[in-house]
Enzyme design. Structure first.
Site, PDB file in Angstrom:
ATOM      1  N   ALA A  29       0.861  -1.370  -0.030  1.00  0.00           N
ATOM      2  CA  ALA A  29      -0.019   0.144   0.093  1.00  0.00           C
ATOM      3  C   ALA A  29       0.899   1.361  -0.187  1.00  0.00           C
ATOM      4  O   ALA A  29       1.896   1.290   0.540  1.00  0.00           O
ATOM      5  CB  ALA A  29      -0.999  -0.074   1.171  1.00  0.00           C
ATOM      6  N   PRO A  30       0.285   2.258  -0.501  1.00  0.00           N
ATOM      7  CA  PRO A  30       1.220   3.738  -0.535  1.00  0.00           C
ATOM      8  C   PRO A  30       1.118   4.534   0.720  1.00  0.00           C
ATOM      9  O   PRO A  30       0.120   4.110   1.629  1.00  0.00           O
ATOM     10  CB  PRO A  30       0.630   4.164  -1.831  1.00  0.00           C
ATOM     11  CG  PRO A  30      -0.949   3.907  -1.650  1.00  0.00           C
ATOM     12  CD  PRO A  30      -0.732   2.534  -1.189  1.00  0.00           C
ATOM     13  N   TRP A  31       1.702   5.604   0.586  1.00  0.00           N
ATOM     14  CA  TRP A  31       1.658   6.615   1.674  1.00  0.00           C
ATOM     15  C   TRP A  31       0.747   7.670   1.513  1.00  0.00           C
ATOM     16  O   TRP A  31       0.501   8.434   2.312  1.00  0.00           O
ATOM     17  CB  TRP A  31       3.164   7.212   2.027  1.00  0.00           C
ATOM     18  CG  TRP A  31       3.781   7.940   0.961  1.00  0.00           C
ATOM     19  CD1 TRP A  31       5.027   7.244   0.084  1.00  0.00           C
ATOM     20  CD2 TRP A  31       3.415   9.133   0.191  1.00  0.00           C
ATOM     21  NE1 TRP A  31       5.517   8.224  -0.916  1.00  0.00           N
ATOM     22  CE2 TRP A  31       4.446   9.014  -0.943  1.00  0.00           C
ATOM     23  CE3 TRP A  31       2.674  10.179   0.408  1.00  0.00           C
ATOM     24  CZ2 TRP A  31       4.669  10.194  -1.814  1.00  0.00           C
ATOM     25  CZ3 TRP A  31       2.722  11.110  -0.525  1.00  0.00           C
ATOM     26  CH2 TRP A  31       3.799  11.198  -1.630  1.00  0.00           C
TER      27      TRP A  31
ATOM     28  N   LYS B  93       2.020  -4.853   3.394  1.00  0.00           N
ATOM     29  CA  LYS B  93       2.986  -4.110   3.768  1.00  0.00           C
ATOM     30  C   LYS B  93       2.416  -2.858   3.492  1.00  0.00           C
ATOM     31  O   LYS B  93       2.418  -2.157   2.362  1.00  0.00           O
ATOM     32  CB  LYS B  93       4.091  -4.472   2.920  1.00  0.00           C
ATOM     33  CG  LYS B  93       5.594  -3.754   3.515  1.00  0.00           C
ATOM     34  CD  LYS B  93       6.778  -3.385   2.714  1.00  0.00           C
ATOM     35  CE  LYS B  93       6.658  -2.384   1.769  1.00  0.00           C
ATOM     36  NZ  LYS B  93       6.847  -1.066   2.686  1.00  0.00           N
ATOM     37  N   PRO B  94       2.622  -1.738   4.602  1.00  0.00           N
ATOM     38  CA  PRO B  94       2.258  -0.358   4.336  1.00  0.00           C
ATOM     39  C   PRO B  94       3.640   0.136   3.865  1.00  0.00           C
ATOM     40  O   PRO B  94       4.557  -0.279   4.166  1.00  0.00           O
ATOM     41  CB  PRO B  94       1.846  -0.101   5.738  1.00  0.00           C
ATOM     42  CG  PRO B  94       2.346  -1.027   6.751  1.00  0.00           C
ATOM     43  CD  PRO B  94       2.578  -2.482   6.022  1.00  0.00           C
TER      44      PRO B  94
ATOM     45  N   SER C  33       4.648   4.098  -7.429  1.00  0.00           N
ATOM     46  CA  SER C  33       5.116   4.602  -8.478  1.00  0.00           C
ATOM     47  C   SER C  33       5.316   3.658  -9.719  1.00  0.00           C
ATOM     48  O   SER C  33       5.099   2.510  -9.387  1.00  0.00           O
ATOM     49  CB  SER C  33       6.472   5.257  -8.117  1.00  0.00           C
ATOM     50  OG  SER C  33       7.325   4.096  -8.068  1.00  0.00           O
TER      51      SER C  33
ATOM     52  N   GLU D 212      -1.823  -0.327  -9.580  1.00  0.00           N
ATOM     53  CA  GLU D 212      -2.452   1.076  -9.798  1.00  0.00           C
ATOM     54  C   GLU D 212      -1.110   2.017  -9.455  1.00  0.00           C
ATOM     55  O   GLU D 212      -0.710   2.136  -8.240  1.00  0.00           O
ATOM     56  CB  GLU D 212      -3.463   1.079  -8.643  1.00  0.00           C
ATOM     57  CG  GLU D 212      -4.364   2.236  -9.136  1.00  0.00           C
ATOM     58  CD  GLU D 212      -4.037   3.682  -8.778  1.00  0.00           C
ATOM     59  OE1 GLU D 212      -3.564   4.277  -9.487  1.00  0.00           O
ATOM     60  OE2 GLU D 212      -4.128   3.962  -7.532  1.00  0.00           O
TER      61      GLU D 212
ATOM     62  N   CYS E  65      -3.289  10.307  -7.450  1.00  0.00           N
ATOM     63  CA  CYS E  65      -3.111   9.989  -8.884  1.00  0.00           C
ATOM     64  C   CYS E  65      -4.095  10.439  -9.697  1.00  0.00           C
ATOM     65  O   CYS E  65      -3.796  10.439 -11.132  1.00  0.00           O
ATOM     66  CB  CYS E  65      -2.574   8.461  -8.986  1.00  0.00           C
ATOM     67  SG  CYS E  65      -3.703   7.396  -8.237  1.00  0.00           S
TER      68      CYS E  65
ATOM     69  N   GLU F 128       4.573  13.367 -13.335  1.00  0.00           N
ATOM     70  CA  GLU F 128       3.742  13.613 -12.241  1.00  0.00           C
ATOM     71  C   GLU F 128       4.400  14.351 -11.135  1.00  0.00           C
ATOM     72  O   GLU F 128       5.433  14.018 -10.660  1.00  0.00           O
ATOM     73  CB  GLU F 128       3.257  12.056 -11.842  1.00  0.00           C
ATOM     74  CG  GLU F 128       2.241  12.414 -10.704  1.00  0.00           C
ATOM     75  CD  GLU F 128       1.613  10.689 -10.225  1.00  0.00           C
ATOM     76  OE1 GLU F 128       0.390  10.777  -9.955  1.00  0.00           O
ATOM     77  OE2 GLU F 128       2.376   9.751 -10.631  1.00  0.00           O
TER      78      GLU F 128
END
Length: 479
Positions: A152-154, A178-179, A230, A251, A285, A381
């Site tokens: 997972a992302p931040w 995993k965070p 990313s 994603e 995003c 981005e």
């Protein structure tokens, strides 16, 4: 005198554990820039233990009825809602997000998404059984894939965790999540809540850095790897997973075109684009940060947007008047500032363009005009509170410039002309096209893009089906 730091540990096989070798990493509050916690920095032994627990728990969870899985997810949603004050405090400390805005905009959606997937557990669809060859009946089974390695992302730690584990668990898979190493706290908190409901080993959380994530994806046990992150990370995951022919769900980044035609309602467009561009400090995003305005409305629009942006406030999570909080970390703050520092001479910063304050990682709401299609800030981005504006002439040019990008996640069109809106929705090469709005998401509709934005869908029945596999069963009607 020292203040004891909060200790965030892995959750493996129904219990909290330190990393096997005792390593930790510091967790920083983005609003202050100060370390407030430590988290386990997991290595191969920890990943092995989590994968073994998930693998051992899989047969029983796979064989649980859809109704039983639904009930478990509904209990999880209820339990998280009952402890929402604690969860929000944890999330906002980790991310610097405004507390009340997060309570209003993220928490209800997150809980609704868990409840949606709870219902989806009992609504799998497939072809009806039939005789497609004389004397033989065929039917299709949809089955869980197995152990899912999820990263997972931040930017939305608690919500993106839900996007990962809810469909996977609903379908009968077991999970090792995993965070991000900068925002592990909400995942650890949710493990505490979820652990009281699910059998041990069904849901596991492993804290760590990118090397930990790499170990998870490369591990032989998981049948699927899912990442939100990313493009670089997604390419690495896809390459690694290919060695074992694992399923991959990606994603990745986005650079949403926001096309504003001359006939658009300017007040509505400015307000909607401002909010969708600066929400979560632009760390989204799907953010409305690449605006294309038709020449007849361009100058008026830029002036109005710059004025509206100047009224947006960033600040401490406890400030109810602030619209967005800090950027995630100092490296990311430097990256966002770098885009502004490298602007070409023809670009004009209409408002913002600099750090706010000397404590924490805050960046001013920024609007940049006068840009060309091949400018760095148009093609790449930024992932920050920076909205760019380009001037276009006609519909054909708007389509060309919108699609002339490596990302293809989301887009929006602002016009009163229904026919034009329908033409644009067909021609825009993006996974989502909003019309006269930008950024709303609902659990029932899919979210996901094309090209370097990745593949696979989050949310909706399509997202649920991504966590299943298809089996054809054929039986003879004879003796």
């Amino acid at each position: 005198m020292t203040t004891e730091l909060r200790r965030l540990r892995n959750y493996i096989d129904g219990e909290f554990r330190d990393a096997a070798d005792g390593r930790t990493t510091e967790v920083v509050d983005p609003a202050t820039g100060e370390t407030y916690a430590t988290a386990a920095l997991s290595g191969a032994a920890d990943v092995d233990a989590a994968m073994a627990a998930a693998e051992a728990a899989f047969p029983a969870w796979r064989d649980a009825t859809p109704g039983a899985r639904q009930l478990a997810l509904l209990k999880i949603a209820d339990a998280l809602e009952a402890r929402s004050d604690e969860l929000l405090a944890v999330e906002c400390k980790d991310t610097g997000k405004p507390l009340e805005l997060t309570r209003q905009e993220e928490l209800p959606m997150m809980l609704d998404q868990i409840r949606f997937f709870a219902g989806a557990a009992r609504m799998l669809e497939g072809k009806s059984a039939g005789e497609y060859m004389d004397g033989l009946t065929s039917f299709v089974r949809r089955e869980p894939i197995g152990v899912c390695a999820q990263v997972a992302p931040w930017n939305y730690p608690m919500m993106m965790a839900v996007w990962k584990f809810a469909p996977a668990l609903a379908a009968g898979n077991t999970v090792v999540l995993k965070p991000s190493d900068t925002t592990p706290a909400s995942a650890v908190f949710m493990a505490e809540v979820i652990g009281e409901i699910l059998p041990k080993g069904v849901f596991n959380v492993v804290c760590g850095d990118r090397d930990t994530g790499r170990l998870m994806v490369e591990h032989k046990t998981p049948a699927m790897a899912s990442i939100t992150g990313s493009v670089r990370a997604g390419m690495e995951v896809a390459g690694s997973a290919a060695k074992d022919v694992k399923r991959v769900h990606l994603e990745l980044g986005g650079k949403a075109p926001v096309v504003v035609f001359d006939d658009a309602d300017i007040a509505t467009a400015v307000e909607g684009i401002r909010d969708a561009g600066f929400f979560n400090a632009g760390q989204d995003c799907t953010a409305a940060t690449r605006v294309l305005v038709q020449e007849g409305l361009h100058d008026e629009f830029v002036a109005a947007l710059a004025k509206a942006a100047g009224e947006v406030k960033t600040g401490d999570p406890g400030d109810e008047d602030c619209f967005y909080g800090a950027l995630n970390n100092p490296v990311h703050l430097e990256k966002v500032q770098g885009f502004i520092d490298r602007l070409p001479a023809h670009a004009k910063v209409e408002t913002g363009g600099e750090r706010v304050g000397d404590k924490g990682y805050f960046f001013a709401p920024t609007v940049v005009s006068g840009l060309k299609q091949d400018d760095e800030i148009i093609q790449n981005e930024v992932f920050g509170p920076v909205i760019t504006v380009q001037k276009f002439t006609d519909e054909a040019q708007a389509v060309d410039w919108s699609n002339d990008i490596e990302y293809a996640l989301s887009s929006s069109v602002w016009t009163k002309d229904h026919g034009r809106a329908m033409r644009m929705s067909k021609k825009l090469d993006f996974g989502c096209v909003w019309i006269n709005t930008h950024i709303p998401l609902v659990a029932e509709m899919p979210h996901g893009g094309y090209k370097k934005s990745g593949y696979g869908k989050d949310l909706s029945a399509y997202g649920f089906e991504d966590y299943t596999r298809i089996k054809h069963v054929m039986t003879s009607l004879g003796a």
